[in-house]
Structures are given as structure tokens and as C-alpha cells.
Scaffold this active site. Structure first.
Site, PDB file in Angstrom:
ATOM      1  N   HIS A  45      -9.177  -0.421   0.616  1.00  0.00           N
ATOM      2  CA  HIS A  45      -8.181   0.130   1.550  1.00  0.00           C
ATOM      3  C   HIS A  45      -8.110   1.648   1.535  1.00  0.00           C
ATOM      4  O   HIS A  45      -7.321   2.235   2.283  1.00  0.00           O
ATOM      5  CB  HIS A  45      -6.791  -0.405   1.210  1.00  0.00           C
ATOM      6  CG  HIS A  45      -6.663  -1.900   1.321  1.00  0.00           C
ATOM      7  ND1 HIS A  45      -6.604  -2.547   2.527  1.00  0.00           N
ATOM      8  CD2 HIS A  45      -6.574  -2.866   0.366  1.00  0.00           C
ATOM      9  CE1 HIS A  45      -6.464  -3.859   2.321  1.00  0.00           C
ATOM     10  NE2 HIS A  45      -6.462  -4.079   1.011  1.00  0.00           N
ATOM     11  N   CYS A  73      21.939 -14.900  -4.972  1.00  0.00           N
ATOM     12  CA  CYS A  73      22.999 -15.271  -4.031  1.00  0.00           C
ATOM     13  C   CYS A  73      23.183 -16.789  -3.981  1.00  0.00           C
ATOM     14  O   CYS A  73      24.308 -17.274  -3.920  1.00  0.00           O
ATOM     15  CB  CYS A  73      22.700 -14.715  -2.630  1.00  0.00           C
ATOM     16  SG  CYS A  73      23.084 -12.940  -2.483  1.00  0.00           S
TER      17      CYS A  73
END
Lengths: 287, 161
Positions: free
Chosen positions: A107, A248
């Protein structure tokens, strides 16, 4: 006897607003998020098509935080997450695995990752599965580097996703919910509105119906994910999106889903669509 | 010597009776008689202890009522939430039976309310073992015991303005 209590409550809070001059159900009204005095981030935006029927305005979690916490995110020298971004940058150039490659081998500079975080999660190349950023990272590691997959919430993985997310800072969130992703999105939406656990609470109870209110010491935000990975002062470390979801759901006295599970990837897509147009903050600071 | 034998013989029976008594009189979570949202009979058959109820209401792992409710009557309790209405004056607005019904299962009073049911053991989606995030290994107990529910009701009844 079933009473429409909300209306009574709403009337009461309108009175409170008139008396106090400011609605506690609103996030900080006039704060602007400008990082390093130059990068302007969008923290309030009109709702995208996914949520136009349920939200009047979309707000970043940054707006709900105290001024000291907000300030930490406005200067990279004060943002404690930057240490981990630096570790991720080092790792980007580090050769690992049987193929003798680093991320940079394929990359080049990490700037090539600009924009990548804005469309996550998305269908993989073969369009067979919905992948989060973590899945794409591990696919490169196992398939192209001959290296071992990192655990979802390992430090290596969070350092890397922090460094990659930072390349998209300031770019608007925009996930695709069409084609093969549409079923995932529906599934995520169902999870968002399901009341889990012994306390029977859905994401929507806290982050849609009660954003702006206090739940014990916490000022409830809309539960947006544009700020992730986030440095959580309470944990003194970087927290991934799925790690936050686990926390959560656990707080509803429920059996949670695992980080990286199909359920949480579907939920990530749906929650991302709720935040369309907000700037990627990656990496944010939260209490 | 005789007295000694009698003493030993009686002790287990007495202990068993004492342990069994409150349980026998308790109404189990699945067998509550609602009248609309209200529950007239004490779950233990006896009045609760208001001071213990105040403790249950402010303890995070128990009632944690202050997570969602403000209560001026408890000025020492920091960080009171404001998702639900302030509880001051609750006993002026509601009867004992109505308050008990709300603590047992507020959804019977307020359709679809966010307020959790504190004395219920079934009908949940993916219930967990407390706050561990794991599935329960044994049968799921209600969030509050019958005694704790009565203690909370006793405290709520003190909230008059």
C-alpha cells in the site's frame, strides 16, 4: 391503567427549559470541533436517509462531553490516543509473516488509506460477507503477508485501526446499504431496536429516545461511531467499536454478542448509517 | 441430660421453620396478581423497611433507581439521572398498590416504558448473569428480592410533599 407518561414528562421538561433557558436534552449548542487549529470537523448534520424519520439532527458524541474532554481532542499533543497511532504507524512499516512483507510493501504510505474508514463496514471483495476494518486488516495479514490474524481487540489491531482511521479524519461517514449490504443493514436495525437483557433496554432507548439526558453520571449521546477508535479516559486505553457495543449490551444485564460477530458487524453498519455525514474523528477522546 | 437431648432434637426443626417461614409467605415472580398496573398485596406479607429501601434505590447493582430518577429527598446521592420523572411526591400521586406494581413491573402501568421490571424472571431476550455479559448458569433470579421490593415500596411511601 396505562398512562401516556411521556407527554406529561415532555410538558414538564418544556417548563424546565423555559425556566433554565437551556434544554438539558441538547448537546453543547455552540461548540465547534477544530483540531490543531486547522482541521474543521462536522459534528452536527442533517440526518441521512436511514434516519430521517427518527432523528431531527445527527450529533457527534464529542458535543456531549465536558469542555476539558472536548479540548483534549482539539490538539494532537493533548490527545492521548496519538501514542497508539504512532505505534500503528510503526507497525505499518514492519515486516511480518512468511511472505516478508509489511503493509507498506503493497500500500506504500499510509496516506493511501485516506477515505477507507468512511465506508466501513462494507461487503468484502467476493461480496460474500460484511467486513469491518478489522476483517480487512486480518485478510491482508493472513492472505498476503502470511502472518497471524490479530485478535479483534488486541493492542496491535487497535493501534493499526487508529492509524488507518486517522487518515480519514474530517471525511464524512458514508456507508453503502444497498445490494448485498441491504440484508445486513436490516439485521443491524433490528438489533438496534431489540430490548435485550434483564433490564430490557435497546440501543434506541438510551441513544435515540434519551440522548441528551443523564443516566446516572453519564450524559447520553446518540451513540454514534464516527469518533472510533476512541481513547477512553476511564479505561486509559483505546476502545474499538465492537468493544463499546459489548459494554453497552452488558449494561442491560444481557448475554452480549462477541466482538467481530455477525451481529455486531450488522449493528456497526446500521449505526454507521445513522451517522451519515458526520466527520470521521478517529481518534477521539471520551470520558 | 434430658433437657440437653430435647434441645438438640428441637433445634433443626426450629431452624427449618424459621428459614421456611418468609419464603412460604412470599409471592413468586410468576404469580403476581396485577389489577391493571397495581399490586395490592405485599410480596412478603409484611411491610418493608424504608431505610433498607433507600439503600436498594441507590446501589448500582440493585435498584439503581437514581440512574434514571432525580430525588431531592436524597441530596447526598451524587449524579442522579433524569430519564424518568423526579420521584419527590410520588406517594402523593400514587397509592401503595400502584407503587408496588411499578417496582415489580412498570410496563404494566406505562406501556413500553424504559423502566426495567425488578421482580420478573421470564420473557427476556438474551438475559445475562448480572453484569458479566455471560449467559446465566442457574435459574435467573429477579433483579430485586421480594423483601427488597417491599423495602423500596416502603421508602417510596415516605415521599410526600
Amino acid at each position: 391503567m396505562r398512562l401516556p407518561y411521556r407527554s406529561k414528562l415532555a410538558a414538564a421538561s418544556v417548563l424546565a427549559v423555559l425556566a433554565a433557558g437551556a434544554a438539558f436534552a441538547d448537546p453543547v449548542p455552540d461548540a465547534e470541533l477544530v483540531v490543531n487549529e486547522e482541521i474543521e470537523l462536522v459534528t452536527r448534520v442533517a440526518p441521512g436517509p436511514a434516519v430521517a424519520d427518527v432523528l431531527t439532527e445527527v450529533y457527534s458524541g464529542w458535543l456531549y462531553r465536558e469542555s476539558e474532554t472536548r479540548a483534549m481532542q482539539m490538539d494532537d499533543f493533548d490527545n492521548p490516543a496519538m501514542v497508539f497511532v504512532d505505534q500503528g504507524l510503526d507497525m505499518w512499516d514492519t515486516v511480518d509473516g512468511t511472505e516478508g512483507k509489511s503493509c507498506a510493501s503493497c500500500h506504500e504510505g499510509i496516506e493511501s488509506m485516506k477515505g477507507v474508514r468512511t465506508s466501513m463496514p462494507k461487503m468484502n471483495g467476493a461480496a460474500t460477507d460484511l467486513w469491518s476494518l478489522e476483517n480487512f486488516v486480518n485478510d491482508c495479514r493472513t492472505e498476503r503477508m502470511g502472518a497471524e490474524a490479530w485478535k479483534w481487540n488486541s493492542n496491535d489491531m487497535k493501534n493499526m485501526t487508529s492509524a488507518i482511521s486517522l487518515q480519514s479524519r474530517g471525511e464524512p461517514m458514508k456507508v453503502s446499504v444497498e445490494g448485498a449490504a441491504a440484508d445486513w443493514w436490516e439485521r443491524g436495525k433490528e438489533i438496534y431496536y431489540t430490548r435485550y437483557g434483564q433490564l430490557e433496554l435497546a440501543c434506541a432507548n438510551c441513544h435515540e429516545a434519551n440522548a441528551g439526558y443523564m443516566i446516572r453520571a453519564d450524559h447520553l449521546s446518540q451513540g454514534q461511531i464516527n469518533g472510533f477508535p476512541t481513547y477512553r479516559l476511564k479505561d486509559a486505553g483505546v476502545v474499538s467499536i465492537h468493544q463499546r457495543f459489548v459494554g453497552c449490551v452488558r449494561d442491560t444485564r444481557a448475554e452480549t454478542f462477541a466482538a467481530g460477530s455477525e451481529e455486531f458487524r450488522a449493528l456497526e453498519l446500521y449505526v454507521a448509517s445513522r451517522g451519515e455525514g458526520l466527520s470521521i474523528e478517529g481518534v477521539s477522546v471520551r470520558p | 441430660m434430658k433437657r440437653h437431648v430435647a434441645h438438640w432434637a428441637m433445634a433443626p426443626a426450629l431452624a427449618a421453620t424459621l428459614a421456611a417461614l418468609p419464603v412460604a409467605a412470599e409471592t413468586a415472580p410468576g404469580t403476581i396478581a396485577f389489577d391493571g398496573g397495581a399490586v395490592a398485596a405485599s410480596l412478603t406479607g409484611a411491610p418493608g423497611d424504608a431505610a433498607a429501601g433507600a439503600k436498594v434505590m441507590t446501589t448500582a447493582a440493585l435498584g439503581n433507581c437514581v440512574a434514571c430518577h432525580e430525588l431531592a429527598a436524597m441530596p447526598d446521592v451524587q449524579f442522579q439521572g433524569n430519564i424518568g420523572p423526579a420521584l419527590d411526591g410520588a406517594a402523593d400521586r400514587w397509592t401503595e398498590a400502584e407503587l408496588r406494581g411499578m417496582v415489580v413491573n412498570a410496563k404494566m402501568t406505562f406501556d413500553g416504558t424504559m423502566m426495567p421490571a425488578f421482580y420478573k424472571t421470564d420473557g427476556f431476550i438474551r438475559p445475562g448473569d448480572g453484569y458479566t455479559g455471560k449467559a446465566p448458569e442457574a435459574e435467573l433470579p429477579p433483579v430485586l428480592t421480594a423483601q427488597q421490593v417491599e423495602d423500596v415500596v416502603a421508602y417510596l411511601l415516605t415521599l410526600k410533599e
